[in-house]
Scaffold this motif. Structure first.
Motif, mmCIF file in Angstrom:
data_model
loop_
_atom_site.group_PDB
_atom_site.id
_atom_site.type_symbol
_atom_site.label_atom_id
_atom_site.label_comp_id
_atom_site.label_asym_id
_atom_site.label_seq_id
_atom_site.Cartn_x
_atom_site.Cartn_y
_atom_site.Cartn_z
ATOM 1 N N UNK A 1 0.857 -1.181 0.000
ATOM 2 C CA UNK A 1 0.000 0.000 0.000
ATOM 3 C C UNK A 1 0.896 1.235 0.000
ATOM 4 N N UNK A 2 0.694 2.140 -0.966
ATOM 5 C CA UNK A 2 1.513 3.347 -1.070
ATOM 6 C C UNK A 2 0.624 4.585 -1.078
ATOM 7 N N UNK A 3 1.195 5.697 -0.631
ATOM 8 C CA UNK A 3 0.458 6.959 -0.591
ATOM 9 C C UNK A 3 1.442 8.111 -0.538
ATOM 10 N N UNK A 4 0.976 9.288 -0.932
ATOM 11 C CA UNK A 4 1.741 10.526 -0.800
ATOM 12 C C UNK A 4 1.087 11.377 0.277
ATOM 13 N N UNK B 1 -6.221 13.394 11.287
ATOM 14 C CA UNK B 1 -7.624 13.151 10.981
ATOM 15 C C UNK B 1 -7.984 13.378 9.530
ATOM 16 N N UNK B 2 -7.110 14.051 8.754
ATOM 17 C CA UNK B 2 -7.358 14.224 7.324
ATOM 18 C C UNK B 2 -7.243 12.882 6.614
ATOM 19 N N UNK B 3 -7.895 12.779 5.476
ATOM 20 C CA UNK B 3 -7.856 11.553 4.683
ATOM 21 C C UNK B 3 -7.045 11.758 3.408
ATOM 22 N N UNK C 1 0.141 7.290 8.842
ATOM 23 C CA UNK C 1 -1.250 7.108 8.435
ATOM 24 C C UNK C 1 -1.611 5.641 8.531
ATOM 25 N N UNK C 2 -2.913 5.363 8.579
ATOM 26 C CA UNK C 2 -3.415 3.990 8.609
ATOM 27 C C UNK C 2 -4.478 3.862 7.529
ATOM 28 N N UNK C 3 -4.331 2.836 6.681
ATOM 29 C CA UNK C 3 -5.234 2.649 5.538
ATOM 30 C C UNK C 3 -6.144 1.454 5.760
ATOM 31 N N UNK D 1 -9.951 5.743 -2.605
ATOM 32 C CA UNK D 1 -10.026 7.204 -2.415
ATOM 33 C C UNK D 1 -10.313 7.536 -0.952
ATOM 34 N N UNK D 2 -9.466 8.380 -0.386
ATOM 35 C CA UNK D 2 -9.628 8.732 1.019
ATOM 36 C C UNK D 2 -9.502 7.538 1.935
#
Length: 373
Positions: A101-104, A112-114, A147-149, A179-180
């Motif tokens: 799992x990857x994210x920027x 608290x933002x997504x 972050x936690x997905x 998304x989010x």
């Protein structure tokens, strides 16, 4: 008679002034058309994204999961943490897939933002369609969780199978997005003001553009407000009135219009036959022979007369001419666009045009950087 002569002189002077004003306005308009906002060609140092990555499991698949050993082990470990003891050989992973799992993580995001995440299979799963990602911690390069997905995976496609081995597939079913799908658990501190200064970094380093940026900022905020330190960095001092409102100051800096200078460049994609050229690319006098085709670029001159009622002397400017043997195609002030038009008019294939441009660069006639993709 004297009064009439004076009126004629005044009329001549007025017409000359009108012509000069029109020329100045036209030049200013042309310059303004090429101007872009500073925020479109540069960024403020300290304002950046951070990359996150994590290992997780996608469950709920319809028999399209993977059967690699790490997936077996990951399921056993997960169940063990939940207080469920199961033997490794008793686990069936047809409905489970191991994924990365990857994210920027954007700058200035708050707890608290997504943010969006991308889920990619790392085993031999056939598809992630219909799967659900279990809670996956996302870590940065320093090993800390930011972050936690978790959530359902959308692959934007499908894969269907029928008897006899027939199958249909759209897009890439082993990669999907949520998304989010990640919640930010920790903020990344962003420092963009250093001792009452900010630093503007150009996306494409260039000495001329950096000097223009510094000049434009000095013109707006006062002499000495900025200095180009190198082709990429412009140091800007925050004025006293903005010391308590740096955000507004940066907004004004980003809104400054700049005419960006670029290196003459021709970009060629051999796989697709695409040729992209900048506006400043030119070709020196040269003759091209490719098979039965002959194209010649010759030096020449063009006489320019000053506009009516304006001062100036007639003069000659370089105006090379291009001729092609098969069809009588003639251009003045030859550019690479003219050469491509002439070659296209004769039905020359893109691969041949690319070969010609490579030869032009090798001969030194192409006054531009040649980039082959």
């Amino acid at each position: 008679i004297l009064k009439e002569d004076a009126m004629k002189r005044n009329l001549t002077d007025a017409m000359a002034l009108v012509a000069l004003t029109a020329a100045v306005l036209l030049a200013a308009s042309s310059a303004a058309e090429g101007a872009v906002r500073l925020k479109d060609i540069a960024r403020i140092r300290g304002v950046r994204e951070n990359q996150l990555v994590g290992y997780g499991l996608v469950v709920g698949l319809n028999g399209t999961g993977d059967g690699v050993d790490m997936t077996y082990q990951a399921i056993v470990n997960m169940l063990d943490r939940m207080g469920i003891v199961v033997d490794l050989g008793a686990v069936n992973v047809d409905n489970v897939a191991a994924v990365m799992v990857t994210a920027n993580l954007p700058g200035f995001v708050k707890t608290g933002d997504r943010i969006d995440v991308v889920v990619s299979s790392i085993g031999d799963a056939d598809s992630l369609q219909g799967g659900n990602l279990l809670m996956t911690p996302l870590k940065a390069a320093n090993g800390e969780v930011y972050a936690v997905a978790q959530g359902p995976v959308s692959i934007g496609g499908f894969m269907a199978r029928a008897g006899g081995g027939a199958q249909a597939q759209k897009a890439f079913p082993t990669t999907g997005r949520i998304p989010g799908g990640a919640i930010v658990e920790r903020e990344v501190p962003s420092e963009f003001v250093d001792r009452n200064r900010i630093y503007v970094n150009l996306n494409n380093p260039d000495f001329t553009t950096a000097a223009r940026v510094a000049e434009a900022l000095d013109k707006k905020f006062g002499a000495g407000a900025s200095m180009a330190q190198d082709p990429s960095t412009i140091r800007v001092t925050v004025p006293e009135p903005y010391s308590d409102n740096v955000v507004s100051f940066i907004a004004e800096v980003e809104a400054v219009k700049i005419v960006q200078d670029e290196v003459a460049r021709v970009v060629i994609n051999e796989r697709t036959g695409t040729i992209v050229m900048g506006g400043d690319v030119s070709i020196s006098p040269v003759a091209i022979a490719h098979g039965s085709l002959t194209v010649t670029v010759e030096p020449g001159y063009e006489m320019l007369e000053p506009a009516p009622f304006t001062p100036g002397e007639p003069g000659a400017v370089p105006a090379p001419k291009l001729t092609a043997e098969e069809e009588k195609v003639t251009f003045t002030r030859v550019t690479t666009e003219d050469v491509v038009k002439a070659l296209n008019a004769m039905g020359v294939t893109p691969s041949d045009i690319i070969a010609i441009f490579q030869a032009l660069k090798a001969s030194g006639a192409l006054q531009a950087e040649l980039v082959i993709m």
